[in-house]
Enzyme design. Structure first.
Site, PDB file in Angstrom:
ATOM      1  N   TYR A 152       3.658 -15.861  35.027  1.00 10.34           N
ATOM      2  CA  TYR A 152       4.339 -17.115  34.694  1.00 10.34           C
ATOM      3  C   TYR A 152       5.831 -16.980  34.998  1.00 10.34           C
ATOM      4  O   TYR A 152       6.582 -16.349  34.254  1.00 10.34           O
ATOM      5  CB  TYR A 152       4.145 -17.467  33.219  1.00 10.34           C
ATOM      6  CG  TYR A 152       2.728 -17.863  32.848  1.00 10.34           C
ATOM      7  CD1 TYR A 152       1.772 -18.132  33.815  1.00 10.34           C
ATOM      8  CD2 TYR A 152       2.350 -17.985  31.514  1.00 10.34           C
ATOM      9  CE1 TYR A 152       0.483 -18.499  33.470  1.00 10.34           C
ATOM     10  CE2 TYR A 152       1.055 -18.357  31.156  1.00 10.34           C
ATOM     11  CZ  TYR A 152       0.138 -18.614  32.147  1.00 10.34           C
ATOM     12  OH  TYR A 152      -1.140 -18.983  31.805  1.00 10.34           O
ATOM     13  N   HIS A 174      -6.310 -11.928  34.276  1.00  9.88           N
ATOM     14  CA  HIS A 174      -6.007 -13.328  34.572  1.00  9.88           C
ATOM     15  C   HIS A 174      -7.083 -13.966  35.452  1.00  9.88           C
ATOM     16  O   HIS A 174      -7.523 -15.090  35.198  1.00  9.88           O
ATOM     17  CB  HIS A 174      -4.645 -13.429  35.256  1.00  9.88           C
ATOM     18  CG  HIS A 174      -3.971 -14.736  35.022  1.00  9.88           C
ATOM     19  ND1 HIS A 174      -2.604 -14.893  35.064  1.00  9.88           N
ATOM     20  CD2 HIS A 174      -4.453 -15.969  34.747  1.00  9.88           C
ATOM     21  CE1 HIS A 174      -2.281 -16.154  34.803  1.00  9.88           C
ATOM     22  NE2 HIS A 174      -3.389 -16.828  34.621  1.00  9.88           N
TER      23      HIS A 174
END
Length: 332
Positions: free
Chosen positions: A58, A116
């Site tokens: 992110y 992820h």
């Protein structure tokens, strides 16, 4: 607020959780106001939200940096989850990635460290061995996964996974086809992300033309818009027909579309937490109110059946971004 115990039998998580992608400064979100983000995190904790999610990907770690600063002196109040990038699944790479996340987060341990996206090019045994080392060293407490369908979960070899983050909403119910016996047997909780289907269930949009072009990058939209990676034809007609009917239901009952979206997920048996993004306190407050405002069961049944009609169009691949025959998580 609902609470759930992870399968480690120690960690308690809140039924509503806060995501930090919006705090990353990533292009899709725009510049982040760090003071406002810190106030939003404080408000979440005050309201009983203890599960906060982030990822090294992110904003190239910027969301972790912001969280690290915002949680100074409050780290003990939250269950902190982060994610390792799919390219860092080799043993040494995973350990290095975790240590770098710990530095950015200004913490000694991560409560839930997640994969992820699956990466079939790397042997899962090597990845699992690295997770075990991180556990022994006290750097992580639990392992979770994201975007893992039935095929990807089988690769985990019944490893004790506490959560599986998948996109799940009234508009995108493909995850239900992956609520399998392995999940139940391992007591793995589904962690639902994109509960408002990237704004479609916010009540703002009545026509396709009202949806910003940059939001049309998922497989729910036709690839002709040229903003996504997939080449699928999407489900625009079916989705906006559903949204039209939902607007009518909301007008007739007085409940908001966000309220219906939250209560639908809240009542699903396998959902342990609903992940929401909020750039400020007002946005988070609206999500909390929608989560807490109960809707009569008979109304939820009507909306459930209406939503269920969409499932036949969605197929079995729960990857929102890649082609129906090329899901990264082997979730087709």
């Amino acid at each position: 607020m609902n609470r759930y115990i992870l399968n480690d039998e120690k960690t308690e998580i809140s039924g509503l959780s806060l995501g930090s992608w919006a705090f990353s400064g990533a292009k899709v979100w725009g510049r982040c106001n760090e003071d406002e983000a810190a106030r939003t995190i404080d408000y979440a904790i005050e309201q009983g939200i203890n599960l906060i999610d982030t990822a090294e990907g992110y904003g190239e770690g910027q969301a972790e940096v912001l969280l690290g600063r915002a949680l100074e002196g409050k780290r003990h109040k939250v269950v902190l989850a982060s994610k390792v990038h799919m390219n860092n699944m080799h043993g040494e790479d995973l350990i290095k990635a975790c240590e770098e996340s710990l530095t950015r987060l200004k913490t000694d341990y991560i409560d839930i460290y997640q994969i992820h996206w699956p990466n079939e090019a790397i042997e899962i045994d090597e990845t699992l061995e690295a997770f075990e080392k991180l556990k022994r060293d006290g750097k992580i407490l639990n392992v979770g996964v994201c975007n893992h369908g039935a095929g990807a979960l089988k690769r985990m070899k019944n490893y004790p996974v506490v959560t599986n983050q998948m996109p799940y909403s009234l508009l995108w119910r493909v995850a239900e086809q992956h609520f399998n016996e392995d999940l139940k047997k391992n007591n793995t909780l589904l962690w639902a992300y994109s509960p408002l289907a990237q704004g479609l269930l916010s009540g703002k949009y009545r026509k396709l033309g009202e949806v910003p072009m940059e939001r049309r990058n998922t497989r729910m939209y036709d690839s002709k818009w040229g903003v996504g990676r997939h080449t699928d034809s999407g489900f625009e007609e079916e989705i906006f027909h559903f949204l039209s009917e939902m607007h009518n239901i909301c007008d007739a009952t007085g409940f908001t579309m966000v309220n219906y979206a939250m209560q639908f997920l809240k009542t699903r048996g396998n959902v342990g937490s609903i992940l929401v993004g909020a750039r400020n306190v007002e946005q988070l407050k609206a999500n909390i109110e929608a989560y807490n405002q109960e809707i009569p069961k008979e109304l939820l049944v009507v909306v459930d059946l209406l939503s269920d009609k969409l499932k036949g169009f969605m197929g079995t691949n729960a990857d929102l971004w890649e082609n129906s025959n090329n899901g990264r998580g082997r979730i087709f």
